[in-house]
Motif scaffolding. Structure first.
Motif, PDB file in Angstrom:
ATOM      1  N   SER A  90       0.756  -1.107  -0.139  1.00 31.23           N
ATOM      2  CA  SER A  90       0.104  -0.100   0.289  1.00 31.23           C
ATOM      3  C   SER A  90       0.800   1.128  -0.009  1.00 31.23           C
ATOM      4  CB  SER A  90      -0.748   0.229   1.036  1.00 31.23           C
ATOM      5  OG  SER A  90      -0.278  -0.063   2.421  1.00 31.23           O
ATOM      6  N   THR A  92       3.615   2.449   2.104  1.00 27.80           N
ATOM      7  CA  THR A  92       4.070   3.088   3.203  1.00 27.80           C
ATOM      8  C   THR A  92       5.468   3.209   3.222  1.00 27.80           C
ATOM      9  OG1 THR A  92       2.615   1.231   4.397  1.00 27.80           O
ATOM     10  CG2 THR A  92       4.000   2.762   5.870  1.00 27.80           C
ATOM     11  N   GLU A 108       5.754  -3.028  -7.239  1.00 26.21           N
ATOM     12  CA  GLU A 108       4.353  -3.527  -6.768  1.00 26.21           C
ATOM     13  C   GLU A 108       3.924  -4.219  -8.012  1.00 26.21           C
ATOM     14  OE1 GLU A 108       2.755  -4.594  -3.859  1.00 26.21           O
ATOM     15  OE2 GLU A 108       1.534  -5.533  -5.550  1.00 26.21           O
TER      16      GLU A 108
HETATM   17  C1  LIG Z   1       3.424  -7.840   2.960  1.00 25.05           C
HETATM   18  S1  LIG Z   1       2.998  -6.910   1.450  1.00 25.05           S
HETATM   19  C2  LIG Z   1       4.031  -5.556   1.521  1.00 25.05           C
HETATM   20  C3  LIG Z   1       3.187  -4.307   2.550  1.00 25.05           C
HETATM   21  C4  LIG Z   1       4.067  -3.127   2.542  1.00 25.05           C
HETATM   22  N1  LIG Z   1       5.250  -3.326   3.296  1.00 25.05           N
HETATM   23  C5  LIG Z   1       3.213  -1.943   3.151  1.00 25.05           C
HETATM   24  O1  LIG Z   1       3.421  -1.085   4.050  1.00 25.05           O
HETATM   25  O2  LIG Z   1       1.901  -1.658   2.454  1.00 25.05           O
HETATM   26  C6  LIG Z   1       3.600  -7.732   0.059  1.00 25.05           C
HETATM   27  C7  LIG Z   1       3.549  -7.142  -1.214  1.00 25.05           C
HETATM   28  O3  LIG Z   1       4.299  -7.766  -2.231  1.00 25.05           O
HETATM   29  C8  LIG Z   1       3.506  -7.581  -3.143  1.00 25.05           C
HETATM   30  N2  LIG Z   1       4.116  -8.893  -4.421  1.00 25.05           N
HETATM   31  C9  LIG Z   1       4.164 -10.079  -4.421  1.00 25.05           C
HETATM   32  N3  LIG Z   1       5.085 -10.722  -5.366  1.00 25.05           N
HETATM   33  C10 LIG Z   1       5.487  -9.467  -5.905  1.00 25.05           C
HETATM   34  C11 LIG Z   1       6.438  -9.532  -6.764  1.00 25.05           C
HETATM   35  N4  LIG Z   1       6.829 -10.546  -7.598  1.00 25.05           N
HETATM   36  N5  LIG Z   1       7.070  -8.263  -7.299  1.00 25.05           N
HETATM   37  C12 LIG Z   1       6.534  -7.131  -6.542  1.00 25.05           C
HETATM   38  N6  LIG Z   1       5.521  -7.282  -5.657  1.00 25.05           N
HETATM   39  C13 LIG Z   1       4.962  -8.456  -5.213  1.00 25.05           C
HETATM   40  C14 LIG Z   1       2.143  -8.272  -2.899  1.00 25.05           C
HETATM   41  O4  LIG Z   1       1.135  -7.724  -3.925  1.00 25.05           O
HETATM   42  C15 LIG Z   1       2.074  -7.422  -1.826  1.00 25.05           C
HETATM   43  O5  LIG Z   1       1.242  -6.148  -1.979  1.00 25.05           O
END
Ligand SMILES: C[S@@+](CC[C@H](N)C(=O)[O-])C[C@H]1O[C@@H](n2cnc3c(N)ncnc32)[C@H](O)[C@@H]1O
Length: 447
Positions: A90, A92, A108
């Motif tokens: 999102s 942050t 993302e």
């Molecule tokens: C745990 S969340 C991260 C949250 C973030 N730290 C925040 O504060 O909002 C992990 C994110 O990684 C993304 N994601 C998954 N596989 C990915 C990829 N191969 N490349 C980039 N983003 C990816 C997911 O869509 C998800 O939004």
């Protein structure tokens, strides 16, 4: 680490009160610079005051606490030029960097979430949004519904004869089509994206379902309590107002360079050439939970997905932390004894696993993280560091000790300093044994 312990606004205010001297030269920060002209007040009256600035634009359960990001930045001991978050979520990291006047790159994979991040960091002006809101209201009342706009949606989405269940009543779907038509007519890209994100943020609330870690569920007694077009209007107005308030409140913030890449960080980071002082991120955990499912309603209704092939493509671009789509599973190039033992233990329990691909998926998960770490290693400034927040998983009582496996891989990759710190215990999902506690840790790596 996730689920901010404090409200974002409060955290930022506290942070800026005790800001290092380099903040003080930046105009437009801090509570004293807030500008809430009388004309804006009416647009903010509906907001309930709950939640945290920017994070309240769209509920994202896994978001970092902004205080974690600012503490990670402070822990460098010097002012970073450029930081990166390869798993933006999102946004942050991106918005916190912007508020601290630091350049950032974030990747993302989910196009809706990438737009959420872009909307937060883009140079929106409150004045422009205020005019756009008035134009939008006028055009909405003069726009006819066009349900064919939603003809690409899977069958369960819209009420129809013979269907046992549906996510949106036909009346709401028709009204949604009018919103989409009016959003398409907004000429300014940043403004259009803002409206799209606001609509995305209310879709699930204005439907017959709720979404949690287990996926999509119908609300109790949903048949009797279905949403109406009026509810859509009310939720949209409310969310517009709260998000608008943050635009207005932080309008004078510094505009550092924030590069938002909508892509797969395993390949997209190769486009980055500017050194990074800090890579701070939290990848998906290897818990077979696919974010594509969680944000599926937004992705389909807003038109980011047009077919099931698009959905499968997006799943394949996400980290190999789930088994929802078949793809090759390779292992890390660098060896980890702990990973080898873990995969062996999983293979021994194979008949107890709910999916036979889980051992191979676990290996591939670490290969994906290794690829991301290779890019971080390439980009890391000499005094920079990587800070990853990772969580364990457990299958058939076999613990996936993510932090220590990464520690071993990072050591083999040649990172000079590797530190692992456990920060909290999380409850595992029902599929993973329910009551068992799983560690969440910070892995800190230096070049
Ligand atoms: C745990 S969340 C991260 C949250 C973030 N730290 C925040 O504060 O909002 C992990 C994110 O990684 C993304 N994601 C998954 N596989 C990915 C990829 N191969 N490349 C980039 N983003 C990816 C997911 O869509 C998800 O939004």
């Amino acid at each position: 680490m996730r689920n901010p312990p404090f409200r974002y606004l409060q955290t930022l205010q506290e942070h800026f009160v005790t800001a290092p001297s380099w903040f003080s030269s930046v105009d437009g920060l801090g509570t004293n610079n807030a500008r809430l002209p009388a004309t804006g007040a009416s647009l903010t009256t509906n907001q309930d005051g709950k939640g945290t600035a920017f994070q309240r634009w769209f509920h994202f359960k896994e978001a970092f606490s902004p205080s974690f990001v600012s503490a990670a930045i402070d822990s460098l001991g010097y002012r970073p030029q450029h930081i990166a978050d390869p798993f933006g979520g999102s946004g942050t990291t991106a918005i916190t960097a912007q508020l601290m006047s630091i350049d950032a790159t974030t990747v993302e994979v989910n196009p809706f979430l990438a737009d959420v991040i872009k909307a937060k960091v883009s140079p929106l002006s409150a004045e422009k949004l205020r005019h756009a809101a008035a134009d939008f209201q006028a055009s909405l009342s003069g726009t006819r519904s066009n349900i064919s706009r939603l003809s690409h949606l899977p069958p369960t989405f819209i009420e129809g004869p013979e269907k046992p269940r549906w996510i949106f009543p036909l009346t709401v779907a028709r009204h949604l089509s009018r919103y989409l038509t009016c959003i398409d007519q907004i000429a300014d890209v940043d403004t259009q994206r803002f409206f799209k994100v606001v609509l995305g943020a209310v879709l699930v609330e204005c439907s017959n379902i709720y979404v949690n870690g287990k996926g999509r569920r119908y609300r109790s007694a949903w048949q009797e309590n279905q949403p109406t077009p009026k509810k859509l209007d009310e939720l949209f107005a409310l969310r517009f107002n709260t998000s608008f308030e943050d635009v207005l409140r932080f309008e004078g913030r510094p505009r550092s360079r924030i590069n938002v890449i909508n892509g797969d960080s395993r390949t997209a980071l190769a486009q980055v050439s500017e050194p990074i002082d800090l890579a701070v991120f939290s990848p998906p955990y290897p818990n077979t939970f696919d974010y594509t499912d969680i944000y599926n309603v937004e992705l389909w209704v807003l038109g980011y997905l047009g077919s099931s092939a698009d959905n499968a493509r997006l799943r394949k671009e996400t980290l190999r932390s789930h088994v929802q789509v078949s793809r090759p599973y390779d292992s890390p190039a660098k060896s980890s004894q702990l990973l080898a033992q873990t995969i062996e233990a999983l293979n021994q329990q194979k008949e107890r696993l709910w999916d036979s691909n889980i051992p191979a998926m676990v290996g591939a998960y670490f290969r994906d993280l290794e690829i991301v770490l290779e890019q971080c290693q390439r980009l890391l400034a000499p005094s920079g560091k990587v800070m990853m927040v990772v969580g364990d998983s457990r299958y058939a009582n076999v613990r996936i000790d993510v932090a220590n496996i990464i520690g071993e891989i990072a050591t083999a990759m040649g990172f000079g300093s590797v530190a692992v710190r456990e920060v909290r215990q999380m409850r595992s999902s029902a599929q993973q044994g329910g009551r068992l506690l799983l560690a969440e840790s910070i892995v800190e790596l230096r070049g």
